[in-house]
Design an enzyme around this catalytic site. Structure first.
Site, PDB file in Angstrom:
ATOM      1  N   LYS A  52      68.487  -8.429  44.186  1.00 16.98           N
ATOM      2  CA  LYS A  52      68.588  -7.056  43.668  1.00 16.98           C
ATOM      3  C   LYS A  52      69.904  -6.422  44.126  1.00 16.98           C
ATOM      4  CE  LYS A  52      63.611  -6.493  43.305  1.00 16.98           C
ATOM      5  NZ  LYS A  52      62.357  -6.101  43.942  1.00 16.98           N
ATOM      6  N   GLN A  96      60.662  -2.663  48.998  1.00 14.72           N
ATOM      7  CA  GLN A  96      60.115  -3.969  48.624  1.00 14.72           C
ATOM      8  C   GLN A  96      58.684  -4.116  49.146  1.00 14.72           C
ATOM      9  OE1 GLN A  96      61.750  -6.335  46.659  1.00 14.72           O
ATOM     10  NE2 GLN A  96      59.806  -7.415  46.706  1.00 14.72           N
ATOM     11  N   ASP A 119      61.175   2.064  40.599  1.00 13.48           N
ATOM     12  CA  ASP A 119      60.105   1.075  40.414  1.00 13.48           C
ATOM     13  C   ASP A 119      58.977   1.643  39.543  1.00 13.48           C
ATOM     14  OD1 ASP A 119      60.245  -1.521  41.281  1.00 13.48           O
ATOM     15  OD2 ASP A 119      59.725  -1.074  43.369  1.00 13.48           O
TER      16      ASP A 119
END
Ligand code: NAD
Length: 298
Positions: A52, A96, A119
């Protein structure tokens, strides 16, 4: 001939557009900023986070990574997120998952400012998607990517088509079902308690598998000509490659399903590459919104 939907190539198209638009925004003095936060040493998470951050740099973003030790307290993590919420150079914050057990992941996600929640897991963004406010929501990256792949085959309007999503997670199954509904499909969500899953699946013009069970969806579960989107990523033993070797497979028995489907996504090289590409797209969109500009549509 069955169409193989190439996630790598669609993801490259998305990233190319992100780069071009990021360069345009840079002309106006704004550089999209993405902060990725990881707690602990989980090897798979380390790999995801590294890719990422790498992709973000490649897109010309301001890319920051916070790697915290596994024993980081919840309060410390909350404090870091609040700092990032207030930092004008950061447009996207990604924590994460999974987080270590002593940290309440739900509380952490709800601490992220909704306008930086790239997200799409904050209740505000979940609610917007659920009420059809897709234009101003952040949509979770994996289902958003899966929809772009589907669009290549079926177009944007899925009126009259039956879609079956196998899996009801908050990360994939539920948002995927909402996106399909927003595109006018007739949607069924199947899950571990569904009766006669093969029969339900056989009714699908669009079959999405997001289960986490290697090759569970068999060829005879697929309606002839259906579009099959395989979200699953499962690592299985591959003794044919040598002792101790492994390989990645989806939730769909690919060769069997390919023989029946009209179009199908492979694993690897299907939905996987789309997830990071959509994270870049969401971060770019966030930077456009913060700058008061109309964001590009992906
Ligand atoms: P999850 O474990 O949170 O959810 C799995 C869902 O499958 C549950 O809703 C459960 O009800 C359903 N299920 C489990 N067993 C079943 C069965 N026997 N029959 C029918 N339904 C069953 O998983 P998730 O986070 O939604 O991920 C699903 C898969 O997608 C996993 O393989 C994961 O690795 C993969 N994934 C891929 C990406 C990507 O970037 N491509 C991103 C996220 C998840």
């Amino acid at each position: 001939m069955t169409e193989i939907i190439d996630g790598k190539s669609i993801a490259e198209d998305v990233v190319a557009k992100v780069k071009e638009q990021a360069a345009a925004l840079a002309g106006a003095g704004v550089r999209p900023g993405l902060a990725v936060v990881i707690v602990g040493e989980d090897p798979a998470s380390q790999v995801y986070v590294a890719s990422k951050s790498r992709r973000a740099k490649e897109c010309g973003f301001h890319s920051v990574q916070h790697s915290l030790p596994a024993d980081t307290g919840e309060g410390e993590l909350v404090a870091l997120i609040k700092e990032l919420n207030a930092d004008p150079a950061i447009h996207g914050i990604l924590v994460q998952l999974p987080l270590p057990n002593h940290i309440d992941a739900g509380r952490i996600i709800q601490t992220i400012a909704p306008q930086k929640d790239v997200d799409g897991f904050h209740f505000i963004n979940v609610g917007k998607l659920g009420t059809g406010e897709v234009e101003t929501a952040f949509v979770p990256c994996t289902p958003a990517g899966a929809m772009l792949m589907l669009e290549r085959v079926r177009g944007k309007d899925l009126s009259g088509l039956n879609a079956v999503v196998i899996g009801r997670s908050n990360i994939v199954g539920k948002p995927m079902a909402n996106l399909l509904l927003a595109a006018n499909a007739t949607v069924t969500i199947a899950h571990s308690r569904t009766k006669d899953l093969p029969a339900v699946a056989r009714g699908a013009d669009i079959l999405v598998a997001a289960v986490g069970r290697p090759q569970m969806v068999k060829g005879d579960w697929v309606k002839p000509g259906a579009t099959v989107i395989d979200v699953g990523i499962n690592r299985i033993a591959a003794p044919e490659k040598g002792e101790g070797k492994t390989r990645l497979v989806g939730d769909v028995a690919y060769e069997e399903a390919k023989a029946v489907a009209g179009a199908i996504t492979p694993v690897p090289g299907g939905v996987g590459p789309m997830t990071i590409a959509m994270l870049m797209a969401n971060t770019l969109v966030s930077a456009f919104r913060a700058a008061g500009r109309e964001p590009p549509v992906f």
